[in-house]
Design an enzyme around this catalytic site. Structure first.
Site, mmCIF file in Angstrom:
data_model
loop_
_atom_site.group_PDB
_atom_site.id
_atom_site.type_symbol
_atom_site.label_atom_id
_atom_site.label_comp_id
_atom_site.label_asym_id
_atom_site.label_seq_id
_atom_site.Cartn_x
_atom_site.Cartn_y
_atom_site.Cartn_z
ATOM 1 N N ASP A 40 0.747 -1.386 -0.033
ATOM 2 C CA ASP A 40 -0.029 -0.067 0.160
ATOM 3 C C ASP A 40 0.744 1.323 -0.088
ATOM 4 O O ASP A 40 0.770 2.219 0.819
ATOM 5 C CB ASP A 40 -0.777 0.155 1.152
ATOM 6 C CG ASP A 40 -1.909 1.064 1.226
ATOM 7 O OD1 ASP A 40 -2.308 1.664 0.180
ATOM 8 O OD2 ASP A 40 -2.068 1.569 2.571
ATOM 9 N N GLU A 44 3.395 -7.961 7.271
ATOM 10 C CA GLU A 44 1.992 -8.542 6.962
ATOM 11 C C GLU A 44 2.201 -9.654 5.805
ATOM 12 O O GLU A 44 1.590 -9.622 5.014
ATOM 13 C CB GLU A 44 1.275 -7.440 6.637
ATOM 14 C CG GLU A 44 0.778 -6.546 7.725
ATOM 15 C CD GLU A 44 -0.514 -5.697 7.598
ATOM 16 O OE1 GLU A 44 -0.890 -5.766 6.393
ATOM 17 O OE2 GLU A 44 -0.817 -5.105 8.565
ATOM 18 N N GLU A 97 1.082 -0.895 13.959
ATOM 19 C CA GLU A 97 0.115 -0.068 13.330
ATOM 20 C C GLU A 97 -1.222 -0.169 13.821
ATOM 21 O O GLU A 97 -1.666 -1.054 14.568
ATOM 22 C CB GLU A 97 0.098 -0.607 11.748
ATOM 23 C CG GLU A 97 1.469 -0.400 10.924
ATOM 24 C CD GLU A 97 0.829 -0.916 9.586
ATOM 25 O OE1 GLU A 97 -0.369 -1.040 9.046
ATOM 26 O OE2 GLU A 97 1.922 -1.314 8.699
ATOM 27 N N TYR A 133 -6.358 -2.857 13.101
ATOM 28 C CA TYR A 133 -7.379 -1.752 12.509
ATOM 29 C C TYR A 133 -8.670 -2.142 13.271
ATOM 30 O O TYR A 133 -9.831 -1.876 12.316
ATOM 31 C CB TYR A 133 -7.229 -1.721 11.073
ATOM 32 C CG TYR A 133 -5.904 -1.250 10.621
ATOM 33 C CD1 TYR A 133 -5.802 0.063 10.361
ATOM 34 C CD2 TYR A 133 -4.863 -2.122 10.207
ATOM 35 C CE1 TYR A 133 -4.680 0.799 10.378
ATOM 36 C CE2 TYR A 133 -3.476 -1.374 9.952
ATOM 37 C CZ TYR A 133 -3.487 -0.088 10.148
ATOM 38 O OH TYR A 133 -2.248 0.412 9.560
HETATM 39 C C1 GCB Z 1 -1.260 -2.422 6.653
HETATM 40 C C2 GCB Z 1 0.079 -2.386 6.087
HETATM 41 C C3 GCB Z 1 0.271 -0.573 5.635
HETATM 42 C C4 GCB Z 1 -1.127 0.099 4.910
HETATM 43 C C5 GCB Z 1 -2.019 0.127 6.196
HETATM 44 C C6 GCB Z 1 -3.271 0.577 5.984
HETATM 45 O O1 GCB Z 1 -1.767 -3.036 7.371
HETATM 46 O O2 GCB Z 1 1.118 -2.745 6.782
HETATM 47 O O3 GCB Z 1 1.401 -0.685 4.568
HETATM 48 O O4 GCB Z 1 -0.687 1.256 4.536
HETATM 49 O O5 GCB Z 1 -2.217 -1.360 6.582
HETATM 50 O O6 GCB Z 1 -3.343 2.002 5.976
HETATM 51 O O7 GCB Z 1 -4.236 -0.057 5.341
#
Ligand code: GCB
Length: 596
Positions: A163, A411, A503, A466
């Site tokens: 991403d 990931e 993250e 997330y």
């Molecule tokens: C993740 C990735 C990261 C993405 C992020 C997202 O888990 O490691 O590279 O940018 O999510 O914002 O979806």
């Protein structure tokens, strides 16, 4: 590989500037000998920079394949017996280099340096034509991986599973430097603490040297220890340790015959024990971010102005650490982290090793294998490339005190037997290349404790989560319950291993305000961080919070990306979103309570 330093025995010349540039639309440059004569129809291009956003032509920005860079280089007079080395800090993702039409080197991997001795090809006081072909294509055998899709007109479209935008070009400085014919080619420094004293063990490589000696100087230049020989141990009485927030550096001045090379040394230890991450024997709590090398116009081109500014912002916020998500950063960044006392989780370019995730999040790839690890996708050759890349990263960064851990992938698929077989030798290779630092990888939410297969190979648990965004969207009540339940699962699955959140965070459109505090608003970002932090504060095993992301950054266009990824604490032009103030309050309070 040694960082380039100006010393009494070494001269360094920068080749940065505006070079000639040409896109190789028909991939004919090599056959037509573009390396052998001034590039026809060239246009100017700055080095270092990504070329993509410098230009206004969409077909150049989105070009898939090779581009050429060229310039004339003046060779220094009075070279004597010195060797002349040509060095690229990085070229993304693969490069071949010619000097006056002779190929001198090629390198694969977009984020690490490469160099060649060109002494015998050039004349002191003369000049030469330097040409570089840079290839931005990603395949199943590159890191990160990718594949090429042919559109209905037969054009190549680069696809990838990570991403961030596939910026390309010469991203870091190009240098010419001299060194004596017999010189230091490598040094490995390992430090330890004995009571109040520091122990510095060193091994120097300097083939053919008749005499090798070292002096250790403190930050004021006073000698605190010395030794003869290419290998040895120095004791520093009452040492000033390198510590988070206190980037105290000694210099190991290495003499090998005529050559002098200064290696910075931070005396510190790192250890993982009883669910804690110890630096100098004291529990450390990571506060910071995953970041990107990403800037307006220059893309991934290194820039010292942005380097210093970004550290200023991180310090303003009370951060003490970051992860080099998702590739090795410029050597200047690592040097600066050393001297600023920032703690770094150093990551490889192994991102996007997960077809299941990219299918789910970033649109199902067309006509590509459905299995991540297979003979048609990431295979034994990819694994070899990955191992070589880990070793190359460690060779470059092993002497940085700021680096406290290696992250060998972000990931990847980690919930299958194939993933275990893929990662087992890689974790072993990392430990063999550096027995002194913990090794980890960053786990994806598709591989929760009930499915995870690889955690046993690693020293820590690093989680990207997330809850509240990709799952339980906007529902922070359920998000909190699910986050707590998952953390419990990790503590049971991996007892004794510290957990670092590498993250978490929602996309947040700067300026979007909402009384109802809904997703995408600045208010929602505040709420989601507050929820995660409440949970972290309740769990002893959680030893770090590195949110996603330090700043908004460029990605491919897509239905979940509006002008890029907006999960920044700061906008892409480095202005704070409102949550930045809450987080600052929290982190400064933690800094006061815990030390840096
Ligand atoms: C993740 C990735 C990261 C993405 C992020 C997202 O888990 O490691 O590279 O940018 O999510 O914002 O979806």
């Amino acid at each position: 590989m040694l960082t380039v330093r100006q010393t009494p025995s070494r001269n360094v010349f920068s080749l940065d500037g505006v070079w000639d540039f040409r896109v190789d639309r028909n991939n004919c440059g090599v056959d037509d000998g573009w390396y052998d004569a001034p590039l026809k129809d060239s246009r100017p291009m700055p080095v270092p920079a990504s070329y993509n956003d410098v230009v206004t032509d969409t077909d150049v920005r989105e070009h898939v394949g090779v581009v050429w860079y060229q310039r004339y280089v003046q060779v220094p007079r009075n070279l004597g017996d010195d060797r002349l080395i040509l060095r690229f800090g990085s070229a993304t993702h693969a490069a071949t280099v010619w000097v006056d039409g002779s190929e001198v080197m090629s390198h694969e991997g977009g984020y690490l340096p490469f160099e060649a001795d060109i002494t015998d090809l050039v004349e002191a006081g003369g000049s030469f034509l330097l040409t570089t072909a840079v290839d931005n294509r990603l395949s199943w055998h590159t890191l990160p991986p990718g594949y090429i899709h042919k559109d209905t007109q037969g054009n190549d479209v680069q696809k990838y599973m990570h991403d961030f935008y596939n910026y390309a070009g010469i991203h870091r400085s190009v240098l010419l430097y001299t060194r004596p014919a017999v010189s230091v080619t490598d040094v490995t420094v390992v430090t330890d603490i004995d009571g109040c004293d520091g122990i510095v063990s060193y091994t120097v490589e300097a083939e053919g040297a008749k005499a090798v000696s070292v002096r250790l100087l403190d930050a004021d230049g006073n000698e605190v220890a010395r030794a003869e020989g290419a290998k040895g141990e120095l004791r520093v009485d009452d040492a000033h340790l390198w510590a988070p927030g206190d980037g105290y550096l000694y210099t190991l001045e290495i003499h090998a015959d005529e050559d002098v090379y200064p290696q910075t040394v931070g005396i510190r230890t790192v250890e993982v024990k009883n669910s804690q991450f110890l630096i100098n024997g004291k529990p450390f709590y990571f506060r910071g971010y995953g970041r990107h090398e990403d800037n307006i116009v220059r893309g991934k081109g290194h820039d010292n102005v942005m380097l210093v500014h970004d550290f200023e912002l991180m310090k303003w916020q009370g951060a003490n650490s970051f992860r080099t998500s998702h590739y090795p950063y410029a050597e200047e960044v690592m040097d600066y982290a050393d001297r600023e006392g920032f703690v770094v989780i150093d990551e490889t370019a192994a991102v996007g090793l997960n077809i299941g995730l990219s299918g789910g999040l970033f649109g199902a790839p067309e006509g590509v294998p459905t299995k991540t690890f297979s003979d048609e996708s990431l295979d034994a050759r990819t694994q070899q490339v990955h191992e070589a890349h880990i070793r190359e990263l460690i060779a470059r960064d092993k002497n940085h005190p700021c680096v406290v851990m290696w992250s060998i992938a972000n990931e990847p698929e980690s919930n299958t037997e194939e993933s275990y077989d893929y990662f087992k030798p890689l974790a072993e290779a990392a430990r063999e290349a550096d027995p002194t630092r913990p090794v980890g990888y960053v786990n994806v939410m598709l591989a929760p404790p009930s499915m995870e297969k690889c955690v046993g190979l690693f020293d820590v648990v690093m989680l990207n989560r997330y809850y509240g965004w990709y799952v339980d969207t906007g529902n922070l009540v359920d998000a909190e319950a699910n986050l707590r339940a998952e953390i419990d699962g990790w503590i049971k699955l991996a007892p004794g291993k510290p957990i670092i959140f590498t993250e978490y965070g929602p996309d947040t459109l700067a300026g979007l305000r909402d009384f109802h505090r809904r997703p995408w608003s600045e208010e929602f970002q505040e709420d989601m961080f507050a929820m995660f932090h409440r949970v972290f504060d309740d769990v002893d095993e959680v030893v770090g919070e590195q949110m996603w992301n330090f700043a908004d950054f460029q990605t491919v266009s897509g239905i979940i990306r509006v002008g890029g990824n907006k999960k920044g604490m700061f906008t892409r032009d480095r202005l704070p979103k409102s949550a930045a103030y809450d987080v600052r309050k929290r982190w400064l309070a933690m800094r006061d309570e815990l030390g840096f």
